[in-house]
Motif scaffolding. Structure first.
Motif, short mmCIF file in Angstrom:
data_model
loop_
_atom_site.label_atom_id
_atom_site.label_comp_id
_atom_site.label_asym_id
_atom_site.label_seq_id
_atom_site.Cartn_x
_atom_site.Cartn_y
_atom_site.Cartn_z
N GLN A 1 59.49 45.33 38.25
CA GLN A 1 59.33 46.44 39.17
C GLN A 1 59.62 46.05 40.61
O GLN A 1 60.07 46.87 41.41
CB GLN A 1 57.90 46.98 39.08
CG GLN A 1 57.53 47.56 37.73
CD GLN A 1 56.05 47.93 37.64
OE1 GLN A 1 55.29 47.74 38.59
NE2 GLN A 1 55.63 48.44 36.49
N ASN B 1 48.17 40.66 38.42
CA ASN B 1 48.67 42.03 38.20
C ASN B 1 50.17 42.16 38.43
O ASN B 1 50.66 43.23 38.85
CB ASN B 1 47.92 43.04 39.08
CG ASN B 1 46.49 43.26 38.62
OD1 ASN B 1 45.65 42.37 38.81
ND2 ASN B 1 46.19 44.39 38.03
N GLY C 1 52.46 45.06 37.18
CA GLY C 1 51.45 46.00 36.72
C GLY C 1 50.64 45.53 35.52
O GLY C 1 49.87 46.32 34.95
N ARG D 1 47.63 43.86 33.82
CA ARG D 1 46.27 43.53 34.21
C ARG D 1 45.87 42.14 33.72
O ARG D 1 46.34 41.67 32.69
CB ARG D 1 45.31 44.58 33.65
CG ARG D 1 45.49 45.95 34.30
CD ARG D 1 44.55 46.98 33.71
NE ARG D 1 44.64 48.26 34.42
CZ ARG D 1 43.94 49.33 34.11
NH1 ARG D 1 43.08 49.30 33.10
NH2 ARG D 1 44.08 50.44 34.82
N ASN E 1 41.48 45.73 38.00
CA ASN E 1 42.22 45.26 39.18
C ASN E 1 41.63 43.92 39.60
O ASN E 1 40.42 43.78 39.76
CB ASN E 1 42.11 46.27 40.32
CG ASN E 1 43.00 45.90 41.50
OD1 ASN E 1 44.06 45.32 41.30
ND2 ASN E 1 42.59 46.25 42.69
#
Length: 525
Positions: A122, A206, A209, A211, A234
């Motif tokens: 990402q 993270n 994305g 966890r 988080n």
């Protein structure tokens, strides 16, 4: 020659014996499933012989760094029978999805591969999320295929940046199972551990994305079933570079970093957690009473991985973090009835300035038991000792960092840590390795500084500009006296990696893709 006496013995043994770990091998991070850092099988490197260590060879591997990450910690499979003779095979993986298997005698490539990785991350690479191969591989038995009995030989397990597990025959480099999805793509994964056909890795930061948590793959099942424990929605990263340590009854012990804490919702920040070996359900946990302060000041307990060891009637886990306090925990009851009470809670040994970036304990502990039965614990400390750390032997000021040595002793019916010696100054020390009364330590030359003078977050180029070069040391394990130093021989630095000791040599990889082998030379007739 070194192997002249070994070969007739190998020929006399059944073929299945070749699947066993060779003496002095180092087949997983920390040398064993408990992450002890103790190579019990190493025989060539001794208090006397290490004074004669020299650089035997170095080689530049075709591995490009991703941000600050490049080579994983090396592995060593000593005395491996191959079609080319009995070899010490040295394994490293590179962040750009490379796998290297090197002949330990010569530094020549035995085989290498580039792993295919699918997908696109990402965000662009950063020193926090390099989007590369980051998990130290592991060597173990060849897995079952389609329900059949385990195959012959040793397998090398490597996880590519897209989260797929690859397993290769260690000698031939051939696939022994197809690439199999293990963790989500472009996660930041740490050293794998392999126990009774269960393969484990830990996740942090993270990245992409993904966890934070622990992943397990059952290599014994036909479908390679994957289980998952989420440490928190988080944060709560598990980023001690050793990954998970394993207790005698098979539980996984991990440490988490900053984040939300609510045990009823299984949000387990800044804690030591025991997980069941197959389904990864929480079996027990310990959370320090000041966990809110630890989280507030970004003093993650996830900065260092736990080590499991026996001491008298206990099986203990040593745990710590950036705060600079060390805990000794009973693996049968980590934090007592309220999950807050450690068997031993040390004073502040380092980081009295409460610095979240360049101080505290980082990496992994190491431990061994000497011939007199004394149990030792070694901790890589970044920055100078705190005033409460009164060592019986010191080796000068240590403004940048040091290896701290403690004796584990019993006092008033409980285990305690007694400061024994503090090493000479080291710039960002890595986890130590012990063999035959020698502690091997690496000052890795990295710069831990994350922010500039104006409070700006440093980028990769800024951090590289502050680095130096790695230095390897051999120290007397009971005094900290220097027996050998590599001086300026190693030209590069390493970041969040480690070195290996096996088969009579020490192997150090650096950020520029170089691999260095220090040893005593091949014996001459």
């Amino acid at each position: 020659m070194r192997f002249a006496k070994l070969i007739p013995v190998l020929l006399a043994l059944p073929l299945a014996s070749h699947a066993q770990s060779g003496s002095g091998s180092w087949t997983t991070f920390g040398g064993d499933q408990q992450r002890s850092g103790w190579n019990k099988g190493e025989t060539d490197l001794t208090l006397e012989s290490v004074k004669h260590l020299k650089l035997e060879w170095s080689v530049k591997l075709a591995s490009e760094p991703k941000a600050l990450s490049n080579l994983t910690a090396p592995l060593v499979r000593a005395n491996m029978a191959t079609p080319k003779g009995v070899k010490d095979l040295v394994v490293l993986a590179g962040a750009s999805n490379k796998v290297f298997v090197v002949d330990g005698d010569t530094g020549k490539m035995f085989w290498e591969k580039t792993l295919a990785a699918e997908g696109t991350p990402q965000r662009r690479d950063s020193w926090l999320c390099p989007n590369g191969l980051t998990a130290t591989p592991v060597i173990g038995p060849v897995p079952r295929v389609d329900g059949a009995a385990p195959g012959f030989g040793q397998a090398l397990y490597v996880m590519a940046s897209d989260g797929k597990l690859h397993a290769f025959n260690l000698v031939s480099g051939e696939d022994v199972i197809p690439p199999t999805p293990f963790v989500p793509s472009f996660a930041k994964a740490w050293s794998m551990n392999l126990v009774n056909g269960q393969l484990y890795t830990t996740i942090s930061q993270n990245c992409n994305g993904v966890r934070s948590g622990v992943y397990a793959m059952d290599l014994n099942s036909a479908d390679r079933k994957v289980s998952y424990f989420e440490a928190g929605p988080n944060g709560a990263g598990i980023w001690g570079r050793a990954g998970a340590a394993v207790t005698s009854d098979g539980k996984l012990i991990v440490e988490t970093g900053d984040g939300a804490f609510d045990p009823e919702k299984q949000q387990m920040a800044d804690s030591v957690i025991a997980l069941a070996p197959q389904d990864l359900k929480v079996a027990d946990y310990f959370t320090p009473r000041n966990h809110s302060w630890v989280t507030k000041k970004d003093l993650d307990m996830g900065s260092i991985g736990p080590t499991v060891f026996n001491f008298k009637n206990w099986e203990l886990a040593a745990a710590s973090g950036k705060e600079g306090v060390i805990f000794l925990l009973d693996t049968k009851a980590l934090g007592g009835p309220d999950h807050r009470e450690a068997l031993y809670h040390s004073p502040l040994f380092t980081n009295d300035e409460v610095n979240f970036a360049g101080k505290g304990f980082w990496g992994a502990f190491s431990t061994w038991e000497d011939a007199a039965g004394t149990r030792w614990l070694y901790a890589p400390a970044w920055g100078p000792p705190a005033p409460a750390a009164k060592f019986a032997q010191q080796h000068g000021d240590t403004p940048d960092g040091s290896l701290m040595a403690f004796k584990v002793e019993e006092r008033a019916g409980k285990p305690v840590l007694t400061p024994a010696w503090n090493s000479l100054n080291m710039s960002v020390p890595t986890p130590a390795i012990i063999a035959n009364g020698v502690v091997f330590a690496l000052s890795d030359g990295d710069s831990p500084v994350q922010f500039g003078t104006s409070g700006n977050l440093l980028n990769v180029e800024d951090r590289r500009a502050k680095t130096g070069h790695a230095i390897l040391y051999a120290l007397d394990a009971t005094t900290g006296d220097v027996l050998f130093t590599s001086g300026d021989t190693i030209r590069g630095f390493s970041h969040f990696s480690a070195f290996a000791v096996g088969g009579g040599r020490i192997y150090v990889g650096t950020d520029d893709g170089a691999l260095y082998a220090f040893g005593l030379g091949i014996p001459q007739p």
